[in-house]
Design an enzyme around this catalytic site. Sequence first.
Site, short mmCIF file in Angstrom:
data_model
loop_
_atom_site.label_atom_id
_atom_site.label_comp_id
_atom_site.label_asym_id
_atom_site.label_seq_id
_atom_site.Cartn_x
_atom_site.Cartn_y
_atom_site.Cartn_z
N ASP A 75 -2.60 7.94 8.14
CA ASP A 75 -3.55 7.09 8.84
C ASP A 75 -2.79 6.16 9.79
O ASP A 75 -1.63 6.44 10.11
CB ASP A 75 -4.43 6.30 7.86
N HIS A 91 0.11 4.52 7.27
CA HIS A 91 0.73 5.12 6.09
C HIS A 91 1.20 6.56 6.32
O HIS A 91 0.57 7.30 7.07
CB HIS A 91 -0.25 5.08 4.92
N SER A 131 0.80 -1.23 0.00
CA SER A 131 0.00 0.00 0.00
C SER A 131 0.83 1.27 0.00
O SER A 131 0.31 2.35 -0.31
CB SER A 131 -0.95 0.01 1.21
#
Length: 370
Positions: free
Chosen positions: A334, A337, A42
Amino acid sequence: MKMALTFSSMKLKMFLVTLPFMVFGNTTTAQMAPAMFVFGDSLVDVGNNNYLEFSFLKSNFPPNGIDFPSHKATGRFSNGKNAADFIAERLGIPSPLPYLSLVRSNDSTKFLTGVSFASGGAGILDSRNKVLQQTISMNDQVKSFGKVQAQMVQQLGESATRNLFSNALFLVVIGNNDLLGYFNSNLNSTNTTASSTDHLLDMMIGNLTGQIERIYDLGARKFEVVGVPPVGCCPDVRRTEPSSECKPKENQCAAQYNQHLVSLLERFKTKLNGFQYSYLGTYDLLLDYIQNPTVYGFKEVKAACCGLGELRAVIPCLSISTYCRNRSDHVFWDFYHPTEKTAGLVIEAAFDGPPSYSYPVTLTQLLSVT
């Protein structure tokens, strides 16, 4: 069919003529690389998970993307651009498109500036994806690259494909989810012994060895390999620690993995003819940001910008979550990340150093190798 192939070949020839340059308005800018192929999780996913129908590992909803040029959520796990975008900017090429958005295309020229196979939640080990098929594992990403390579050879020719790949950049950002998954699954147990951790790291390096060798065998020569960050410092892990400090066991495991990774790359350099690499030490970089925030303009190093609960990390960044206005003050967007600002700083270090973070050569130096 023959006409289509001829047309593709004509487009390829036109592309190869202008390979070293891209024109923006009246300014001609030399490219540092003609293409970039991205493998990972991600941290560099540009939207592949959007195309996984049953995956809940998605970020294609606001407030994700609030600072992206379009101000829309794209599937990036960020408030804006991620590391892959910043690298593409420095290379002088467009940000790579998600592979799953192009998978049905029979036109190989769409891959001429690269593509991203990265998928949120992906790991080196297939065990990260056995049950729900929520993500695209590293093994499956490498298989997809094999399909792209075969399609390009068929339509564009072996020589042209080999030439493109030998000058392209291959970005590898993987391993975070293997470590986080290991510690999350053993959160309330005593299974995280030194021997079990060593076994995990051996499996990760063993699998990654075959994966990178396969990418190399398909024509890759220049690799930017990114180490795992101090996973014990991300907000979701911090919130379970007294005083919300970084968790030492998780960080120690990440540091050990990175040591093994660097050794693997050194072996590749001597074993694989033409293999070139730059290693980016995000572990030390992130610790530097966290321990010296004012130097880099950060004010919040523990809490996420977007989320709910303690450190905004109990519930992830969803449409119902609150998010900070001062996003450039935060290291983390978040619960896992980085913010766009953090990602941008990391990639500056990849290209420009110092050599304590980007070695044995910087990314700029790697791309100058002919």
